[in-house]
Design a protein around this motif. Structure first.
Motif, PDB file in Angstrom:
ATOM      1  N   ILE A 127      10.221   0.022 -12.015  1.00 12.29           N
ATOM      2  CA  ILE A 127      10.339   0.194 -13.391  1.00 12.29           C
ATOM      3  C   ILE A 127      10.486   1.515 -13.909  1.00 12.29           C
ATOM      4  N   ARG A 128      10.030   2.503 -13.313  1.00 15.74           N
ATOM      5  CA  ARG A 128      10.076   3.879 -13.557  1.00 15.74           C
ATOM      6  C   ARG A 128      11.569   4.538 -13.009  1.00 15.74           C
ATOM      7  N   MET A 129      12.233   5.043 -14.038  1.00 13.21           N
ATOM      8  CA  MET A 129      13.405   5.629 -13.943  1.00 13.21           C
ATOM      9  C   MET A 129      13.195   7.084 -12.991  1.00 13.21           C
ATOM     10  N   TYR A 130      14.229   7.307 -12.180  1.00 17.39           N
ATOM     11  CA  TYR A 130      14.219   8.692 -11.465  1.00 17.39           C
ATOM     12  C   TYR A 130      12.583   9.015 -11.003  1.00 17.39           C
ATOM     13  N   ASP A 131      12.180   7.939 -10.311  1.00 13.97           N
ATOM     14  CA  ASP A 131      10.862   8.110  -9.668  1.00 13.97           C
ATOM     15  C   ASP A 131      11.169   7.814  -8.190  1.00 13.97           C
ATOM     16  N   ASP A 132      10.335   8.381  -7.382  1.00 13.48           N
ATOM     17  CA  ASP A 132      10.265   7.743  -5.874  1.00 13.48           C
ATOM     18  C   ASP A 132       9.605   6.193  -5.903  1.00 13.48           C
ATOM     19  N   CYS A 133      10.280   5.769  -4.721  1.00 16.25           N
ATOM     20  CA  CYS A 133       9.552   4.377  -4.572  1.00 16.25           C
ATOM     21  C   CYS A 133       8.105   4.661  -4.327  1.00 16.25           C
ATOM     22  N   ALA A 134       7.550   3.458  -4.874  1.00 19.55           N
ATOM     23  CA  ALA A 134       6.169   3.562  -4.695  1.00 19.55           C
ATOM     24  C   ALA A 134       5.587   3.462  -3.180  1.00 19.55           C
ATOM     25  N   ARG A 135       4.304   4.006  -2.799  1.00 17.06           N
ATOM     26  CA  ARG A 135       4.015   4.031  -1.572  1.00 17.06           C
ATOM     27  C   ARG A 135       2.678   2.913  -1.295  1.00 17.06           C
ATOM     28  N   PRO A 136       2.971   2.281  -0.143  1.00 20.92           N
ATOM     29  CA  PRO A 136       4.127   2.218   0.731  1.00 20.92           C
ATOM     30  C   PRO A 136       5.132   1.549   0.210  1.00 20.92           C
ATOM     31  N   TRP A 137       6.294   1.829   0.422  1.00 23.50           N
ATOM     32  CA  TRP A 137       7.494   1.016  -0.210  1.00 23.50           C
ATOM     33  C   TRP A 137       7.833  -0.308   0.208  1.00 23.50           C
ATOM     34  N   GLU A 146       4.299  -4.909  -4.900  1.00 25.34           N
ATOM     35  CA  GLU A 146       3.773  -4.458  -5.835  1.00 25.34           C
ATOM     36  C   GLU A 146       4.332  -3.404  -6.606  1.00 25.34           C
ATOM     37  N   GLY A 147       5.199  -2.662  -5.712  1.00 29.40           N
ATOM     38  CA  GLY A 147       5.849  -1.552  -6.211  1.00 29.40           C
ATOM     39  C   GLY A 147       7.004  -1.574  -7.043  1.00 29.40           C
ATOM     40  N   PHE A 148       7.237  -2.761  -7.366  1.00 29.18           N
ATOM     41  CA  PHE A 148       8.593  -3.343  -8.168  1.00 29.18           C
ATOM     42  C   PHE A 148       8.264  -4.276  -9.179  1.00 29.18           C
ATOM     43  N   GLY A 149       9.091  -4.043 -10.144  1.00 32.21           N
ATOM     44  CA  GLY A 149       8.586  -4.628 -11.272  1.00 32.21           C
ATOM     45  C   GLY A 149       9.842  -5.888 -11.774  1.00 32.21           C
ATOM     46  N   TYR A 150      10.865  -5.490 -11.297  1.00 39.29           N
ATOM     47  CA  TYR A 150      11.981  -6.567 -11.472  1.00 39.29           C
ATOM     48  C   TYR A 150      12.338  -7.108 -10.373  1.00 39.29           C
ATOM     49  N   TRP A 151      12.918  -8.390 -10.273  1.00 41.72           N
ATOM     50  CA  TRP A 151      13.002  -9.241  -9.486  1.00 41.72           C
ATOM     51  C   TRP A 151      14.372 -10.277  -9.563  1.00 41.72           C
TER      52      TRP A 151
END
Length: 128
Positions: A99-109, A113-118
């Motif tokens: 969801i967040r632009m220009y941000d590192d992938c959530a940890r752990p990748w 849950e680290g992704f908002g669009y599917w």
């Protein structure tokens, strides 16, 4: 409105290759962490590979050396080249975007849950 649309799935024999593609609409792939996940019945969605918004890639151990994730900024797609496929690779494959632009992938990748669009998913079946 963001849409991620996968294509390229199918049925292949063990050892063959497939290329998955995820077309993004309302979303610029070059600006976000994006990834590929897969899921089989009764199991949690598993992270397969991600590409960070700034370029580095990560892979689950079981696909290292066989799968390659990449972005095509001109086409605005996220691709997954899969080689030397095995029956254990059989799953529904999903494209995911952060969801967040220009941000590192959530940890752990590898956590969904680290992704908002599917995307809606594409079936890959590998027979022995």
């Amino acid at each position: 409105q963001v849409q991620l649309v996968e294509s390229g799935g199918g049925s292949v024999q063990s050892g063959e290759s497939l290329r998955l593609s995820c077309a993004a609409f309302g979303y610029t792939v070059s600006r976000y962490c994006m990834g590929w996940f897969r899921q089989t019945p009764g199991k949690e969605r598993e992270g397969v590979a991600v590409v960070e918004s700034f370029g580095p890639t990560k892979y689950v151990d079981s696909v290292k050396g066989r799968f390659t994730v990449s972005r095509d900024n001109a086409k605005n797609t996220l691709d997954l080249q899969m080689a030397s496929l095995k029956p254990d690779d059989t799953a529904i494959y999903y494209c995911a975007g952060a969801i967040r632009m220009y941000d590192d992938c959530a940890r752990p990748w590898w956590r969904a849950e680290g992704f908002g669009y599917w995307g809606q998913g594409t079936q890959v079946t590998v027979s022995s």
